[in-house]
Write an enzyme that holds these catalytic residues in place. Structure first.
Site, PDB file in Angstrom:
ATOM      1  N   GLU A 206       0.884  -1.176   0.000  1.00  0.00           N
ATOM      2  CA  GLU A 206       0.000   0.000   0.000  1.00  0.00           C
ATOM      3  C   GLU A 206       0.916   1.218   0.000  1.00  0.00           C
ATOM      4  O   GLU A 206       1.432   1.618   1.044  1.00  0.00           O
ATOM      5  CB  GLU A 206      -0.893  -0.005   1.255  1.00  0.00           C
ATOM      6  N   CYS A 240      -2.169   9.568   2.471  1.00  0.00           N
ATOM      7  CA  CYS A 240      -1.696   8.964   1.212  1.00  0.00           C
ATOM      8  C   CYS A 240      -2.613   9.284   0.043  1.00  0.00           C
ATOM      9  O   CYS A 240      -2.142   9.385  -1.087  1.00  0.00           O
ATOM     10  CB  CYS A 240      -1.557   7.456   1.371  1.00  0.00           C
TER      11      CYS A 240
HETATM   12  P1  NAD Z   1       8.205   4.665   5.025  1.00  0.00           P
HETATM   13  O1  NAD Z   1       8.212   3.806   3.809  1.00  0.00           O
HETATM   14  O2  NAD Z   1       9.375   5.532   5.272  1.00  0.00           O
HETATM   15  O3  NAD Z   1       8.073   3.743   6.340  1.00  0.00           O
HETATM   16  C1  NAD Z   1       7.097   2.731   6.474  1.00  0.00           C
HETATM   17  C2  NAD Z   1       7.632   1.642   7.389  1.00  0.00           C
HETATM   18  O4  NAD Z   1       8.815   1.090   6.806  1.00  0.00           O
HETATM   19  C3  NAD Z   1       8.007   2.114   8.789  1.00  0.00           C
HETATM   20  O5  NAD Z   1       7.499   1.190   9.725  1.00  0.00           O
HETATM   21  C4  NAD Z   1       9.510   2.109   8.789  1.00  0.00           C
HETATM   22  O6  NAD Z   1      10.062   1.720  10.023  1.00  0.00           O
HETATM   23  C5  NAD Z   1       9.882   1.065   7.748  1.00  0.00           C
HETATM   24  N1  NAD Z   1      11.145   1.399   7.055  1.00  0.00           N
HETATM   25  C6  NAD Z   1      11.617   2.628   6.747  1.00  0.00           C
HETATM   26  N2  NAD Z   1      12.798   2.543   6.087  1.00  0.00           N
HETATM   27  C7  NAD Z   1      13.062   1.217   5.985  1.00  0.00           C
HETATM   28  C8  NAD Z   1      14.129   0.463   5.400  1.00  0.00           C
HETATM   29  N3  NAD Z   1      15.158   1.062   4.806  1.00  0.00           N
HETATM   30  N4  NAD Z   1      14.052  -0.883   5.470  1.00  0.00           N
HETATM   31  C9  NAD Z   1      13.035  -1.507   6.070  1.00  0.00           C
HETATM   32  N5  NAD Z   1      12.001  -0.840   6.635  1.00  0.00           N
HETATM   33  C10 NAD Z   1      12.013   0.493   6.596  1.00  0.00           C
HETATM   34  O7  NAD Z   1       6.852   5.465   4.949  1.00  0.00           O
HETATM   35  P2  NAD Z   1       6.330   6.604   5.928  1.00  0.00           P
HETATM   36  O8  NAD Z   1       7.180   7.804   5.775  1.00  0.00           O
HETATM   37  O9  NAD Z   1       6.142   6.054   7.298  1.00  0.00           O
HETATM   38  O10 NAD Z   1       4.880   6.894   5.320  1.00  0.00           O
HETATM   39  C11 NAD Z   1       4.654   7.790   4.278  1.00  0.00           C
HETATM   40  C12 NAD Z   1       4.437   7.082   2.967  1.00  0.00           C
HETATM   41  O11 NAD Z   1       3.468   6.054   3.102  1.00  0.00           O
HETATM   42  C13 NAD Z   1       3.891   8.007   1.900  1.00  0.00           C
HETATM   43  O12 NAD Z   1       4.493   7.701   0.668  1.00  0.00           O
HETATM   44  C14 NAD Z   1       2.418   7.650   1.853  1.00  0.00           C
HETATM   45  O13 NAD Z   1       1.778   7.963   0.644  1.00  0.00           O
HETATM   46  C15 NAD Z   1       2.455   6.209   2.111  1.00  0.00           C
HETATM   47  N6  NAD Z   1       1.178   5.730   2.655  1.00  0.00           N
HETATM   48  C16 NAD Z   1       0.409   4.898   1.917  1.00  0.00           C
HETATM   49  C17 NAD Z   1      -0.815   4.486   2.417  1.00  0.00           C
HETATM   50  C18 NAD Z   1      -1.732   3.568   1.660  1.00  0.00           C
HETATM   51  O14 NAD Z   1      -2.675   3.085   2.265  1.00  0.00           O
HETATM   52  N7  NAD Z   1      -1.503   3.315   0.383  1.00  0.00           N
HETATM   53  C19 NAD Z   1      -1.226   4.933   3.664  1.00  0.00           C
HETATM   54  C20 NAD Z   1      -0.401   5.781   4.375  1.00  0.00           C
HETATM   55  C21 NAD Z   1       0.805   6.174   3.879  1.00  0.00           C
END
Ligand code: NAD
Length: 451
Positions: A206, A240
């Site tokens: 997602e 998002c």
């Molecule tokens: P992110 O991808 O930075 O982090 C998400 C998760 O991944 C966190 O739990 C984090 O600890 C983990 N993570 C971060 N870096 C990592 C790595 N290098 N290796 C492994 N795990 C890692 O996302 P965010 O900043 O928390 O959220 C924002 C993003 O999420 C935006 O792009 C937004 O559009 C998207 N989003 C999508 C939805 C949806 O339902 N489609 C909903 C909310 C947010």
């Protein structure tokens, strides 16, 4: 990891297969949210400055509705589905068993830190899986409360929260999970998919992206502006599916800008930065990243920032070109670039050349044009004459396509996401005709007829 071994063992003993067990878990989940409502609201206020109203409606109420919907239809969803069969299968029963995958990993982001950690877990438990949740480290207070409440209501062999940063996620991604459900950025989505591919673990991703809104010349511009402002500014644009930017027909652009200005004032008053309910940007890094867009184009509204509280006022930028920095990446903040167009076909063409967005919003009354836009473009989901509302309907699947993700969930679609559809043909032993085993002309003729 011990906890994954425990979950796998518990799962393999068949405890999660009964309707009674699954219903109990869902009701426990409801009780857990009710019991921890106050600490959750406080944590959401602390981490993101979400008001009780916004936190309740967009996080807690959403989850309760999801549980209610899942409980209501659980029995039916669990039943094997009988299917038809061709003549060649005369005498057989054919059905699809709804099998849980096993032990599921759920990785959540920070923007709706409660909803996006728990909603997938509701689907996972309803479908008979055990689950490990990894909440976001960027909203530490919410992460802590989620961990405490799950610990109080669920034993770790059914549901467990693993708190921590990306190192924890990386450790978890090396474990032999049976399914991974990831919500977050495209960048990390690729890491997750790559790690999952090493063990051929199925994934739902997602993700996000730049979701456009279009305001055509026949739109009710006042309503469009109100609904775009509402969808953009909930959670200060950190949603998002928030409208990222808007294409407005040149004939209604000035009206739209005036109406947007009015809508913002109605929502957050003359001084949004001092509105106690206006959500802050999650941290200083994101505050700086978003603030850097403020010098793009021309400032038509807002532009004020408060770096001590990580707040950015609702802002509109005009005179924006597709090449400006603000148009290159998901804004994820309260800045709305407004671009102007003359021909609808041109905007459709422009959007079609970009990565497929998670959402798209079209404002206009003409049904042929509504149909033209929604059929010509590929996007996760969206609304005609509204923003965000499609996500609140549990009967609609929610998910992205292309770079905005793969797979979907909510309601029935959550149950299906966490279910393996196992096909069974139950054959009769009352007859066993020879033609199936022979390779002669006569057998071939019979087989051709049967098929
Ligand atoms: P992110 O991808 O930075 O982090 C998400 C998760 O991944 C966190 O739990 C984090 O600890 C983990 N993570 C971060 N870096 C990592 C790595 N290098 N290796 C492994 N795990 C890692 O996302 P965010 O900043 O928390 O959220 C924002 C993003 O999420 C935006 O792009 C937004 O559009 C998207 N989003 C999508 C939805 C949806 O339902 N489609 C909903 C909310 C947010």
């Amino acid at each position: 990891m011990d906890v994954i071994e425990q979950q796998k063992k518990w799962f393999s003993q068949g405890h999660t297969m009964s309707y009674a067990f699954r219903k109990r878990q869902l009701l426990k989940m409801k009780k857990m949210l009710e019991t921890f409502e106050d600490p959750l609201l406080k944590a959401l206020k602390y981490d993101l400055n979400k008001s009780a109203f916004e936190a309740y409606t967009t996080e807690i109420a959403f989850l309760k509705a999801e549980i209610k919907e899942q409980v209501k239809s659980l029995k039916k969803r669990m039943e094997p589905e009988k299917v038809k069969a061709p003549l060649s299968h005369t005498g057989t029963d054919n059905y699809i068993k709804k099998d849980p995958y096993g032990t599921v990993l759920i990785i959540a982001p920070w923007n709706y830190p409660l909803q996006l950690a728990i909603a997938p877990a509701i689907g996972a438990l309803a479908a008979g899986n055990t689950a490990v949740i990894k909440p976001s480290e960027m909203t530490p207070m919410v992460s802590w409360v989620i961990s405490r409440m799950v610990e109080e209501f669920f034993p770790p062999h059914i549901l467990k929260v693993m708190e921590g940063g990306k190192e924890i996620t990386q450790q978890l991604l090396a474990e032999p999970f049976d399914y991974i459900f990831f919500t977050g950025s495209e960048r990390v989505g690729k890491i997750v998919m790559q790690k999952a591919s090493e063990q051929l673990i199925p994934v739902t991703l997602e993700l996000g992206g730049k979701s456009p809104a279009l305001v055509h010349k026949d739109a009710d511009v006042t309503v469009a502006a109100r609904r775009i402002a509402w969808g953009k500014l909930i959670n200060a644009g950190q949603t998002c599916i928030a409208p990222d930017h808007v294409y407005v027909h040149e004939e209604v652009k000035e009206d739209f800008l005036k109406a947007y200005d009015k809508a913002v004032k109605q929502l957050y008053g003359e001084e949004p930065l001092n509105n106690k309910d206006y959500v802050k940007i999650v941290n200083f890094d994101h505050f700086t990243r978003i603030s850097n867009y403020l010098d793009n184009g021309r400032l038509a509204l807002g532009g004020e920032t408060d770096e001590n509280r990580n707040k950015i006022a609702p802002t509109v930028l005009t005179d924006i070109s597709e090449n400006d920095p603000v148009m290159q990446e998901e804004i994820f903040g309260p800045i709305l670039p407004v671009l102007e167009y003359r021909e609808l076909q041109d905007v459709v063409q422009t959007i079609s050349q970009k990565p497929k967005p998670l959402a798209l919003y079209y404002f206009g009354e003409n049904e042929e044009e509504q149909e033209y836009v929604t059929s010509s473009l590929s996007f996760g989901g969206g609304c005609i004459n509204d923003t965000l509302y499609h996500i609140i309907n549990p009967h609609l699947p929610f998910g992205g396509v292309g770079s905005s993700g793969m797979g979907s969930y909510h309601g029935k679609y959550s149950f299906d996401t966490f279910t393996h559809f196992k096909s069974i043909t139950k054959q009769t032993t009352k007859w066993d005709p020879d033609f199936r085993y022979k390779r002669d002309e006569k057998s071939l003729k019979i087989i051709k007829n049967l098929l």
